[in-house]
Design a protein around this motif. Structure first.
Motif, short mmCIF file in Angstrom:
data_model
loop_
_atom_site.label_atom_id
_atom_site.label_comp_id
_atom_site.label_asym_id
_atom_site.label_seq_id
_atom_site.Cartn_x
_atom_site.Cartn_y
_atom_site.Cartn_z
N LEU A 216 1.34 0.66 46.54
CA LEU A 216 1.21 1.21 45.18
C LEU A 216 1.07 2.72 45.16
O LEU A 216 0.78 3.30 44.12
CB LEU A 216 0.00 0.57 44.48
CG LEU A 216 0.06 -0.95 44.30
CD1 LEU A 216 -1.21 -1.45 43.62
CD2 LEU A 216 1.29 -1.35 43.49
N SER A 217 1.28 3.37 46.29
CA SER A 217 1.12 4.82 46.34
C SER A 217 2.17 5.51 45.48
O SER A 217 3.31 5.04 45.35
CB SER A 217 1.24 5.32 47.78
OG SER A 217 2.51 5.02 48.32
N THR A 218 1.78 6.64 44.89
CA THR A 218 2.67 7.42 44.04
C THR A 218 2.06 8.79 43.85
O THR A 218 1.14 9.17 44.60
CB THR A 218 2.88 6.71 42.68
OG1 THR A 218 3.86 7.43 41.91
CG2 THR A 218 1.60 6.61 41.90
N THR A 219 2.53 9.55 42.90
CA THR A 219 1.89 10.83 42.57
C THR A 219 1.30 10.71 41.18
O THR A 219 1.90 10.11 40.28
CB THR A 219 2.89 11.99 42.62
OG1 THR A 219 3.97 11.75 41.71
CG2 THR A 219 3.45 12.15 44.02
N GLY A 220 0.12 11.29 41.00
CA GLY A 220 -0.54 11.18 39.71
C GLY A 220 -1.93 11.76 39.76
O GLY A 220 -2.22 12.66 40.55
N HIS A 221 -2.81 11.23 38.94
CA HIS A 221 -4.17 11.78 38.80
C HIS A 221 -5.09 11.21 39.87
O HIS A 221 -5.26 10.00 39.96
CB HIS A 221 -4.72 11.43 37.41
CG HIS A 221 -5.82 12.36 36.97
ND1 HIS A 221 -6.99 12.51 37.68
CD2 HIS A 221 -5.91 13.20 35.90
CE1 HIS A 221 -7.77 13.37 37.06
NE2 HIS A 221 -7.13 13.82 35.99
N PRO A 222 -5.72 12.07 40.70
CA PRO A 222 -6.59 11.56 41.77
C PRO A 222 -7.79 10.77 41.26
O PRO A 222 -8.32 9.92 41.97
CB PRO A 222 -7.02 12.83 42.51
CG PRO A 222 -6.80 13.95 41.55
CD PRO A 222 -5.63 13.54 40.71
#
Length: 437
Positions: A216-222
């Motif tokens: 489920l890894s992606t880029t977004g809000h930590p």
């Protein structure tokens, strides 16, 4: 097939019947060839939800993180040829260590339990400190708008797998869409499923040696990762209760995380991300049950997941209405990182009072005692005032404060107490908190 053969592995359909199966989502297998061991992750067989089970993304993000020195198993090969074993798959090194399936960690001491949780949250902070450029992962995500996409994606996933109508899920989805954080443009690398049973710890040390399951890894809000990791603090009683001592408080985990990243502990929209976490977990549970109905779930207890969806959604709705998640107001600046429990504050107050009334007044007597003629035999004895003060401290319950199982104090609680006793060279001994002599 050529690259698989180079590792000395020739997987066949019958091989998987003899492998240990552990993955809840992408089936995971332990492979052995002589003294060489590996782990294989593959897509499930059968019909799948759209955009789910992207094992190729797992492989590529692990490859980037391994090259950057982040603790992940070394990825060795990715195979898109479905004729080999029936689905896409990748192979990585097998990492030796400890995996804790029970988040209360009942098999370790309270002190080690606390240290393991701190190591976990420090690792999460390290992950969020990477830039996409430094990892060579530009374009890995889909740009700004992460929160909106998450709500939309998980709503679609849930709708595609729902077998009964659960009003709380629809209400939670509506609240999330109507309360998206302003400026939804964060683009950090996030894990998406960061929790303690996706981590391999060192066999003997409280140290993370590998983070698993990057599906489920992606880029977004930590903050989405942090909230998902902390979601267990609010588990519905019908699902799980956290009853072990030594697990750091939510305030402590937030404090450690923010200190490692060098950011303020004032975390806006935490309620949104916690509610989103419960929406996502409920959706995942629904998906596991849907795969059970289709006959291709890898979870042995997949039939039980249907009963979890409603209480998880209801908990998400309750969290959406909260504006504070600490006993007192969260500190607004980076200088006030460490929040003690109520018990810790009370013990610290007593220690300060004891130091003021008894320890500091005795300091001159102790110093003069040890300053006597160095040839005196008394130089190797303790002054009587120290033994007297030790008995007084024990009588007041200020004894063995460094042992969580005895004192009931957390690491942060004791750290601030140790800071106070460190103001006098013999004070730790008075409270039986000194190093063995």
């Amino acid at each position: 097939r050529k690259h698989v053969a180079e590792l000395g592995i020739e997987p066949k359909a019958t091989d998987f019947l003899n492998c240990h199966l552990s993955g809840q989502s992408n089936p995971t297998f332990y492979l052995q060839k002589g003294f060489r061991t590996y782990v294989l992750r593959k897509k499930p067989h059968g019909p799948l939800l759209p955009r789910a089970h992207k094992v190729d993304r797992e492989y590529h993000v692990q490859k980037a993180l391994f090259s950057a020195g982040f603790p992940v198993p070394e990825p060795l090969l990715y195979c898109s040829d479905v004729s080999v074993i029936g689905t896409e798959f990748y192979v990585m090194e097998h990492v030796q260590g400890r995996i804790f399936r029970d988040l209360t960690l009942p098999e370790v001491s309270p002190a080690e339990r606390s240290a393991l949780y701190v190591a976990m949250i420090e690792t999460l902070a390290r992950l969020h400190s990477f830039s996409l450029h430094s990892l060579g992962l530009q374009g890995y995500g889909r740009g700004p708008g992460y929160c909106r996409r998450q709500v939309t994606t998980w709503k679609k996933q849930y709708d595609a797998s729902a077998h009964v109508d659960i009003p709380a899920m629809n209400q939670l989805a509506e609240w999330l869409m109507n309360n998206l954080p302003a400026g939804d443009n964060e683009e950090n690398l996030i894990h998406g499923d960061f929790r303690i049973d996706n981590i391999i710890f060192h066999p003997r040390e409280a140290r993370v040696v590998a983070v698993l399951d990057w599906e489920l890894s992606t880029t977004g809000h930590p903050l989405a990762d942090l909230a998902y990791t902390a979601a267990f603090y609010f588990w519905p009683n019908t699902i799980k209760q956290l009853g072990q001592g030594g697990v750091p408080s939510l305030e402590e985990l937030i404090s450690v995380y923010c200190r490692c990243r060098g950011i303020s502990t004032d975390l806006p929209n935490l309620n949104f991300f916690l509610a989103l976490s419960y929406f996502k977990i409920a959706g995942i549970c629904q998906g596991v049950y849907a795969r059970y109905l289709l006959g291709n779930s890898s979870a042995e207890n997949s039939y039980e997941f249907a009963e979890m969806v409603k209480p998880l959604a209801e908990t998400g709705l309750l969290l959406s209405k909260r504006t504070s998640f600490t006993r007192d107001a969260q500190p607004s600046g980076t200088g006030e990182l460490f929040q003690q429990s109520e018990k810790g504050q009370e013990i610290l107050r007593k220690v300060k009072q004891f130091m003021k009334q008894h320890v500091f007044p005795a300091e001159k007597e102790v110093v003069e005692y040890y300053a006597r003629d160095e040839n005196s035999l008394d130089r190797w004895k303790k002054p009587s005032v120290i033994e007297k003060l030790k008995e007084m401290a024990k009588a007041e319950g200020l004894w063995n404060l460094f042992l969580p199982a005895i004192s009931g104090l957390s690491q942060v609680d004791y750290a601030l107490i140790a800071e106070e006793t460190g103001k006098c060279f013999f004070a730790p001994e008075i409270f039986n908190c000194h190093a063995p002599g």
